[in-house]
Design a protein around this motif. Structure first.
Motif, PDB file in Angstrom:
ATOM      1  N   ARG A  88      -5.117  84.544   8.688  1.00 21.22           N
ATOM      2  CA  ARG A  88      -5.274  83.505   7.751  1.00 21.22           C
ATOM      3  C   ARG A  88      -5.404  83.954   6.328  1.00 21.22           C
ATOM      4  NH1 ARG A  88      -9.943  81.093   6.022  1.00 21.22           N
ATOM      5  NH2 ARG A  88     -11.147  82.146   7.581  1.00 21.22           N
ATOM      6  N   ARG A  89      -6.341  85.026   5.839  1.00 20.92           N
ATOM      7  CA  ARG A  89      -6.522  85.398   4.644  1.00 20.92           C
ATOM      8  C   ARG A  89      -5.524  86.033   4.113  1.00 20.92           C
ATOM      9  NH1 ARG A  89     -13.186  87.368   4.985  1.00 20.92           N
ATOM     10  NH2 ARG A  89     -13.765  85.478   5.602  1.00 20.92           N
ATOM     11  N   GLU A  90      -4.643  86.983   4.652  1.00 22.62           N
ATOM     12  CA  GLU A  90      -3.752  87.695   4.219  1.00 22.62           C
ATOM     13  C   GLU A  90      -2.374  87.047   4.286  1.00 22.62           C
ATOM     14  OE1 GLU A  90      -3.469  91.312   6.234  1.00 22.62           O
ATOM     15  OE2 GLU A  90      -5.508  92.082   5.658  1.00 22.62           O
ATOM     16  N   THR A  91      -1.980  86.311   5.189  1.00 24.43           N
ATOM     17  CA  THR A  91      -0.749  85.586   5.327  1.00 24.43           C
ATOM     18  C   THR A  91      -0.573  84.105   5.473  1.00 24.43           C
ATOM     19  OG1 THR A  91      -0.709  85.833   7.789  1.00 24.43           O
ATOM     20  CG2 THR A  91       0.057  87.819   6.626  1.00 24.43           C
ATOM     21  N   GLY A  92      -1.959  83.422   5.396  1.00 24.68           N
ATOM     22  CA  GLY A  92      -1.757  82.051   5.704  1.00 24.68           C
ATOM     23  C   GLY A  92      -1.476  81.850   7.033  1.00 24.68           C
ATOM     24  N   TYR A  93      -0.873  80.800   7.140  1.00 20.50           N
ATOM     25  CA  TYR A  93      -0.651  80.289   8.416  1.00 20.50           C
ATOM     26  C   TYR A  93       1.064  80.403   8.848  1.00 20.50           C
ATOM     27  CZ  TYR A  93      -4.998  78.323   8.232  1.00 20.50           C
ATOM     28  OH  TYR A  93      -6.533  78.132   8.024  1.00 20.50           O
ATOM     29  N   TRP A  94       1.849  80.991   8.067  1.00 19.15           N
ATOM     30  CA  TRP A  94       3.309  81.277   8.170  1.00 19.15           C
ATOM     31  C   TRP A  94       3.501  82.020   9.516  1.00 19.15           C
ATOM     32  CZ3 TRP A  94       6.475  78.266   5.581  1.00 19.15           C
ATOM     33  CH2 TRP A  94       6.143  77.651   4.564  1.00 19.15           C
ATOM     34  N   PRO A  95       3.109  82.975   9.837  1.00 22.25           N
ATOM     35  CA  PRO A  95       3.466  83.614  11.109  1.00 22.25           C
ATOM     36  C   PRO A  95       3.246  82.844  12.224  1.00 22.25           C
ATOM     37  CG  PRO A  95       2.485  85.214   9.680  1.00 22.25           C
ATOM     38  CD  PRO A  95       2.083  83.993   9.091  1.00 22.25           C
ATOM     39  N   ALA A  96       1.839  81.935  12.283  1.00 19.32           N
ATOM     40  CA  ALA A  96       1.845  81.172  13.301  1.00 19.32           C
ATOM     41  C   ALA A  96       2.568  79.985  13.465  1.00 19.32           C
ATOM     42  CB  ALA A  96       0.096  80.792  13.430  1.00 19.32           C
ATOM     43  N   ALA A  97       3.000  79.357  12.388  1.00 15.95           N
ATOM     44  CA  ALA A  97       3.718  78.195  12.207  1.00 15.95           C
ATOM     45  C   ALA A  97       5.442  78.737  12.870  1.00 15.95           C
ATOM     46  CB  ALA A  97       4.054  77.788  10.850  1.00 15.95           C
ATOM     47  N   GLY A  98       5.596  80.014  12.345  1.00 15.59           N
ATOM     48  CA  GLY A  98       6.936  80.583  12.975  1.00 15.59           C
ATOM     49  C   GLY A  98       6.959  80.425  14.353  1.00 15.59           C
ATOM     50  N   LEU A  99       5.981  80.956  15.117  1.00 13.70           N
ATOM     51  CA  LEU A  99       5.927  80.898  16.693  1.00 13.70           C
ATOM     52  C   LEU A  99       6.025  79.728  17.055  1.00 13.70           C
ATOM     53  CD1 LEU A  99       5.491  82.476  19.283  1.00 13.70           C
ATOM     54  CD2 LEU A  99       2.818  82.199  18.956  1.00 13.70           C
ATOM     55  N   LEU A 100       5.370  78.473  16.629  1.00 16.88           N
ATOM     56  CA  LEU A 100       5.591  77.229  17.081  1.00 16.88           C
ATOM     57  C   LEU A 100       6.848  76.664  16.859  1.00 16.88           C
ATOM     58  CD1 LEU A 100       2.148  75.936  15.835  1.00 16.88           C
ATOM     59  CD2 LEU A 100       2.506  76.572  18.217  1.00 16.88           C
ATOM     60  N   TYR A 101       7.181  76.914  15.613  1.00 14.24           N
ATOM     61  CA  TYR A 101       8.591  76.526  15.464  1.00 14.24           C
ATOM     62  C   TYR A 101       9.763  77.038  16.185  1.00 14.24           C
ATOM     63  CZ  TYR A 101      12.541  75.247  12.350  1.00 14.24           C
ATOM     64  OH  TYR A 101      13.620  74.577  11.789  1.00 14.24           O
ATOM     65  N   ALA A 102       9.705  78.148  16.580  1.00 13.37           N
ATOM     66  CA  ALA A 102      10.693  78.758  17.495  1.00 13.37           C
ATOM     67  C   ALA A 102      10.308  78.598  18.879  1.00 13.37           C
ATOM     68  CB  ALA A 102      10.586  80.538  17.169  1.00 13.37           C
ATOM     69  N   GLY A 103       8.868  78.698  19.445  1.00 13.45           N
ATOM     70  CA  GLY A 103       8.680  78.441  20.926  1.00 13.45           C
ATOM     71  C   GLY A 103       8.742  77.174  21.290  1.00 13.45           C
ATOM     72  N   LEU A 104       8.397  76.066  20.689  1.00  8.44           N
ATOM     73  CA  LEU A 104       8.274  74.647  21.262  1.00  8.44           C
ATOM     74  C   LEU A 104       9.510  74.392  21.464  1.00  8.44           C
ATOM     75  CD1 LEU A 104       6.456  72.392  22.113  1.00  8.44           C
ATOM     76  CD2 LEU A 104       6.354  71.485  19.595  1.00  8.44           C
ATOM     77  N   PRO A 105      10.590  74.399  20.731  1.00  4.74           N
ATOM     78  CA  PRO A 105      11.973  73.980  21.088  1.00  4.74           C
ATOM     79  C   PRO A 105      12.393  74.770  22.331  1.00  4.74           C
ATOM     80  CG  PRO A 105      11.679  74.232  18.670  1.00  4.74           C
ATOM     81  CD  PRO A 105      10.628  74.794  19.382  1.00  4.74           C
ATOM     82  N   CYS A 106      12.273  75.974  22.471  1.00  2.46           N
ATOM     83  CA  CYS A 106      12.481  76.875  23.561  1.00  2.46           C
ATOM     84  C   CYS A 106      12.232  76.236  24.807  1.00  2.46           C
ATOM     85  CB  CYS A 106      12.129  78.087  23.619  1.00  2.46           C
ATOM     86  SG  CYS A 106      12.703  79.291  22.549  1.00  2.46           S
ATOM     87  N   ILE A 107      10.944  75.648  24.839  1.00  2.00           N
ATOM     88  CA  ILE A 107       9.978  74.982  25.970  1.00  2.00           C
ATOM     89  C   ILE A 107      10.716  73.832  26.237  1.00  2.00           C
ATOM     90  CG2 ILE A 107       8.129  74.146  26.934  1.00  2.00           C
ATOM     91  CD1 ILE A 107       6.610  76.382  25.279  1.00  2.00           C
ATOM     92  N   ALA A 108      10.907  72.923  25.048  1.00  2.00           N
ATOM     93  CA  ALA A 108      11.389  71.490  25.109  1.00  2.00           C
ATOM     94  C   ALA A 108      12.810  71.471  25.882  1.00  2.00           C
ATOM     95  CB  ALA A 108      11.401  70.763  23.792  1.00  2.00           C
ATOM     96  N   LEU A 109      13.781  72.179  25.169  1.00  2.00           N
ATOM     97  CA  LEU A 109      15.080  72.399  25.888  1.00  2.00           C
ATOM     98  C   LEU A 109      15.164  72.565  27.092  1.00  2.00           C
ATOM     99  CD1 LEU A 109      16.643  74.360  22.470  1.00  2.00           C
ATOM    100  CD2 LEU A 109      17.208  71.789  23.147  1.00  2.00           C
ATOM    101  N   THR A 110      14.386  73.520  27.420  1.00  2.00           N
ATOM    102  CA  THR A 110      14.441  74.175  28.931  1.00  2.00           C
ATOM    103  C   THR A 110      13.852  73.081  29.811  1.00  2.00           C
ATOM    104  OG1 THR A 110      14.283  76.340  28.133  1.00  2.00           O
ATOM    105  CG2 THR A 110      13.650  75.926  30.524  1.00  2.00           C
ATOM    106  N   LEU A 111      12.853  72.454  29.514  1.00  2.37           N
ATOM    107  CA  LEU A 111      12.285  71.483  30.394  1.00  2.37           C
ATOM    108  C   LEU A 111      12.973  70.014  30.307  1.00  2.37           C
ATOM    109  CD1 LEU A 111       8.334  71.940  29.857  1.00  2.37           C
ATOM    110  CD2 LEU A 111       9.770  72.693  31.717  1.00  2.37           C
ATOM    111  N   LEU A 112      13.793  69.744  29.302  1.00  2.00           N
ATOM    112  CA  LEU A 112      14.512  68.801  29.123  1.00  2.00           C
ATOM    113  C   LEU A 112      15.791  68.726  30.002  1.00  2.00           C
ATOM    114  CD1 LEU A 112      14.414  67.865  25.303  1.00  2.00           C
ATOM    115  CD2 LEU A 112      13.703  66.282  27.167  1.00  2.00           C
ATOM    116  N   ARG A 113      16.353  70.186  30.031  1.00  2.00           N
ATOM    117  CA  ARG A 113      17.411  70.347  31.122  1.00  2.00           C
ATOM    118  C   ARG A 113      17.289  70.402  32.397  1.00  2.00           C
ATOM    119  NH1 ARG A 113      20.510  70.392  34.286  1.00  2.00           N
ATOM    120  NH2 ARG A 113      22.512  71.594  34.307  1.00  2.00           N
ATOM    121  N   GLY A 114      15.764  70.790  32.561  1.00  2.00           N
ATOM    122  CA  GLY A 114      15.566  71.108  34.161  1.00  2.00           C
ATOM    123  C   GLY A 114      16.790  71.345  35.244  1.00  2.00           C
ATOM    124  N   ASP A 115      16.918  71.117  36.415  1.00  2.00           N
ATOM    125  CA  ASP A 115      17.696  71.534  37.314  1.00  2.00           C
ATOM    126  C   ASP A 115      18.547  70.237  37.696  1.00  2.00           C
ATOM    127  OD1 ASP A 115      17.598  74.397  37.173  1.00  2.00           O
ATOM    128  OD2 ASP A 115      15.893  74.191  38.230  1.00  2.00           O
TER     129      ASP A 115
END
Length: 260
Positions: A88-115
């Protein structure tokens, strides 16, 4: 040619489902996060980058081999919280936001597809709405011009493009639903409109981020098209919204049942 190849690959892996679609979703997430890190070079440290990459790769492993919704969400949001607290003090929230931005769509797409066939239909519906929105927003804006939509975020986007893109997204969603079969009781035009609007907001958000960091293209991973983020900024936002709607109204494990 790059666009045609990518569309063919995306549709083929969507049809295959299972592990193949998991690979597609994972490749999108990893590419997006790689480009996010390139853009925020001055807002990350070796520690925050390492933590974020570790969380994302662990998420991908679970996504490919277990697809446990609770575990994936715990890795994603728990990892983002830790990274935000550490950097937080050195980089702000950008690295954490990047993880959410990249990771949530991965989960969303996979679960939306299902089998299931319903999952395949849900992803096709999502692709149809987002792709139609992107294409017609671009050409409508170029052809008609007019007042700017949000010049502070993106100097080239116009209201004419946004309205034309939204109309095309709704039309594509309705046509896709009519082709696939009866919907599951939800108002398809409304869902398509929401996805189209959110896709355009995602596009604006990425444009704002690139302007903030003085970047024209997120990378050069796609020949002639720039970066993966430049191509999927609308898709990741719309996928996350569709998953949330399905998770709230149906189930976090079977969100695709909201549509068909």
């Amino acid at each position: 040619m790059s666009a045609i190849v990518l569309i063919v690959i995306a549709v083929a892996m969507t049809w295959m489902g299972g592990f193949a679609f998991g690979l597609l979703a994972s490749a999108i997430g990893i590419s997006v996060f790689y480009e996010w890190q390139l853009i925020i070079t001055n807002r990350s440290t070796p520690l925050t980058r390492g933590l974020a990459w570790g969380c994302l790769l662990l998420l991908v492993v679970v996504l490919l081999f277990a697809q446990d919704t609770f575990v994936m969400m715990a890795i994603l949001f728990g990892g983002a919280f830790i990274i935000a607290a550490v950097g937080r003090r050195e980089t702000g929230y950008w690295p954490a936001a990047g993880l959410l931005y990249a990771g949530l769509p991965c989960i969303a797409l996979t679960l939306l597809r299902g089998d299931t066939g319903d999952g395949f239909a849900a992803i096709l519906f999502l692709f149809a709405v987002v792709w139609a929105t992107d294409i017609f927003a671009y050409f409508n804006g170029k052809a008609l011009g007019g007042p700017k939509l949000a010049p502070r975020f993106s100097p080239n986007k116009t209201w004419a493009g946004a309205i034309g893109g939204a109309a095309a997204g709704v039309a594509a969603g309705v046509a896709c639903a009519a082709f696939i079969g009866p919907a599951g009781g939800v108002p398809i035009p409304l869902i398509a409109l929401l996805l189209s609007v959110v896709a355009q907001i995602g596009d604006l958000g990425e444009s704002w981020m690139k302007r903030k960091f003085g970047v024209k293209d997120s990378s050069r991973l796609i020949p002639g098209h720039g970066g993966v983020m430049d191509r999927v900024d609308g898709l990741v936002a719309a996928a996350a919204l569709l998953y949330v709607i399905g998770a709230v109204l149906v189930s976090p494990e079977t969100p695709y049942d909201i549509l068909f």
